[in-house]
Design an enzyme around this catalytic site. Structure first.
Site, PDB file in Angstrom:
ATOM      1  CG  ASP A 217      -1.952   1.018   1.275  1.00  0.00           C
ATOM      2  OD1 ASP A 217      -2.839   0.944   0.417  1.00  0.00           O
ATOM      3  OD2 ASP A 217      -1.910   1.922   2.142  1.00  0.00           O
TER       4      ASP A 217
ATOM      5  CD  GLU B  88      -2.044   2.473  -3.589  1.00  0.00           C
ATOM      6  OE1 GLU B  88      -3.098   2.998  -3.959  1.00  0.00           O
ATOM      7  OE2 GLU B  88      -1.704   2.404  -2.395  1.00  0.00           O
TER       8      GLU B  88
HETATM    9  C1  NOJ Z   1      -4.460   3.001  -0.782  1.00  0.00           C
HETATM   10  C2  NOJ Z   1      -5.563   2.008  -0.573  1.00  0.00           C
HETATM   11  O1  NOJ Z   1      -5.810   1.352  -1.782  1.00  0.00           O
HETATM   12  C3  NOJ Z   1      -6.761   2.793  -0.067  1.00  0.00           C
HETATM   13  O2  NOJ Z   1      -7.928   2.011  -0.041  1.00  0.00           O
HETATM   14  C4  NOJ Z   1      -6.430   3.340   1.292  1.00  0.00           C
HETATM   15  O3  NOJ Z   1      -7.477   4.178   1.717  1.00  0.00           O
HETATM   16  C5  NOJ Z   1      -5.134   4.151   1.253  1.00  0.00           C
HETATM   17  N1  NOJ Z   1      -4.097   3.534   0.500  1.00  0.00           N
HETATM   18  C6  NOJ Z   1      -4.617   4.346   2.650  1.00  0.00           C
HETATM   19  O4  NOJ Z   1      -4.126   3.123   3.138  1.00  0.00           O
END
Ligand code: NOJ
Length: 518
Positions: A208, A263
């Site tokens: 993440d 990500e």
């Molecule tokens: C990216 C995640 O995909 C999302 O759902 C989340 O709210 C944020 N990061 C914070 O962790």
């Protein structure tokens, strides 16, 4: 999985993202869980996916549906327990399906014992595990936060802590304090959380907002022009790369090509690719430019060209159309079934590893979520609606009413109905996954873009003597794209004509290959 010799499994894989709350409910409480996933592994095997990625399943107060983790080494009771997880992992592996967990390294929950300790006093040994700073105005410390950063869900990225008279940093919700990766103990503690799951046998992680974990310890202001966009200073800080190399070492200390997909929510492809590394940094990195562009041949052609330009050597592209943070692509494309079908062909024939988001194989649109049923502080509930398994009103969710309403047309767009219809979206995804699995060109081949009429994207994929051509007609009218002597492998509009006649239907994609024999 068919795999080229020496190639890591994830290059050939199609990954399927499960949002556990919304996938399937095994316990009847209206919230999806691990036993619900276990009960649908055969569905996933029949679909033909190679790996599943589970959005967070750890204990969490659920301020951000699990992206606020209060224990990285356990399962939230709403989803099950470690024994259920172990069973799910074993049953997935028995079907040749790998399992990736979501790892949330940038922040914990404010209920995590680390933060509870950190917050308890300025002198606590874990104080520096998070970013605590004085206010800018020494005389009125609670009035001006330490810098001008804005949080992703709105408001300032700082919360004042009255008892200890300092501010703490949270780039997301106040319930999600940012971990201080400049502290070696944090690095080690987070590596230990990876090892906990790698020891249990997981095949890797989706990481993440991984591009945010490194931060300039000075926490400087963002430049004024950018102050509201969150695109500078705390994104893409150079120090993150050293941290990634440490993380990669942990993964590589295990056998079996354990992987990670980062990500990296940056816009510039030339920056995104810096997070790749063959032996260090990340094996796979999301590029979300594919979800920022619309149903437009010129935009897609430009993106494909850009990816071909920057993704060289070991930088293996990742393609995605939908996930739990964005409006489902069918909805973004105006709700059109034809477009969603053609997009499926695109996603599954581009060069790279495709990530599907649960429910796109059913052609789901976003659900309408009335304000009184809304949960998410980021307004993302519509794409997180429960998956409809059956046509009846309960749609396979046979206990309490599910936590969100179903997507539209669930009496038609559900797994049971679509399984019985050889022209359904589900049938198209299954066919695409079958064709991809059998074709070295589609899995591994080079991509060459070929000129095409306006509104048409055309490319070939070639690997040794396997070759096919993909033509995506974005126009709302038929186009002529003549090609000699070709057989239709896939037609998103299921015309059923096995011989390619040189005409591609409106908003239709075809995969063709040279006919064999006389
Ligand atoms: C990216 C995640 O995909 C999302 O759902 C989340 O709210 C944020 N990061 C914070 O962790």
């Amino acid at each position: 999985m068919v795999q080229e010799p020496g190639a890591p499994w994830w290059r050939d894989a199609v990954v399927y993202q499960i949002y556990p709350r919304s996938f399937a409910d095994g316990t009847g409480d209206g919230v999806g869980d691990l036993s619900g996933i276990r009960a649908h592994l055969d569905y996933l095997a029949d679909l033909g996916v190679d790996a599943i990625w589970l959005s967070p399943i750890y204990p969490s107060p659920m301020a951000d549906n699990g992206y606020d983790v209060s224990d990285y080494c356990d399962i939230d009771p709403v989803f099950g327990d470690l024994a259920t997880f172990d069973a799910l992992l074993a049953e997935a592996h028995a079907r040749d399906i790998k399992v990736l967990l979501d790892w949330v390294p940038n922040h914990t929950s404010d209920q995590h014992p680390w933060f509870v300790a950190s917050r308890s006093s300025r002198g606590n040994p874990k104080r520096d595990w998070y970013y605590w700073r004085d206010g800018r105005d020494a005389d009125n410390p609670d009035t001006a936060p330490p810098n001008n950063w804005r949080a992703a869900f709105g408001g300032i990225a700082w919360t004042w802590d009255e008892p200890t008279q300092q501010w703490y940093l949270h780039n997301f919700l106040p319930q999600q304090p940012d971990l201080n990766w400049n502290h070696q103990e944090v690095v080690e503690a987070m590596h230990a959380t990876l090892r906990f799951w790698l020891d249990r046998g997981v095949d890797g992680f989706r990481m993440d907002v991984i591009h945010m974990i490194g931060k300039d310890p000075e926490l400087p202001d963002a430049p004024p022009a950018e102050a509201n966009t969150n695109r500078v200073v705390f994104n893409d800080y150079p120090g993150t790369h050293a941290l990634l190399r440490g993380i990669r070492k942990v993964l590589d200390s295990y056998p079996g090509d354990r992987t990670a997909v980062g990500e990296v929510n940056l816009r510039d492809t030339d920056r995104i690719v810096t997070y790749y590394g063959r032996d260090d940094e990340l094996p796979l990195v999301f590029n979300f430019n594919s979800v920022r562009i619309g149903w437009d041949a010129a935009e897609w052609s430009a993106l494909v060209d850009e990816v071909e330009r920057y993704y060289v050597g070991d930088r293996w592209p990742v393609w995605v159309l939908s996930n739990h943070d964005i409006v489902r692509h069918r909805t973004r494309y105006g709700g059109s079934e034809a477009r969603a079908r053609a997009a499926a062909v695109l996603l599954l024939t581009l060069r790279g590893t495709p990530f599907l988001y649960a429910g796109e194989e059913l052609g789901l649109c976003n659900a309408e979520v009335p304000p009184e049923q809304a949960h998410d502080p980021g307004g993302r509930d519509g794409c997180r609606a429960p998956i409809p398994w059956t046509a009846d009103a309960a749609h396979g969710w046979t206990g309490a009413t599910p936590w969100l309403p179903f997507p539209p047309d669930a009496d038609r767009l559900n797994a049971t109905t679509e399984t019985g219809d050889d022209k359904s979206m589900l049938a198209l995804y299954r066919a695409l996954l079958r064709v991809r699995r059998a074709s070295p060109a589609l899995r591994r081949g080079e991509l060459t873009r070929v000129d095409a009429p306006a509104g048409v994207l055309r490319y070939t994929r070639t690997h040794n003597d396997d070759s096919c051509t993909v033509i995506v007609n974005f126009n709302h009218f038929d186009v002529d794209v003549p090609l000699d002597n070709c057989t239709v492998v896939i037609d998103s509009n299921h015309t059923g004509n096995p011989v390619y006649d040189g005409r591609v239907g409106a908003e239709t994609a075809v995969v063709v290959r040279p006919s064999v024999g006389p």
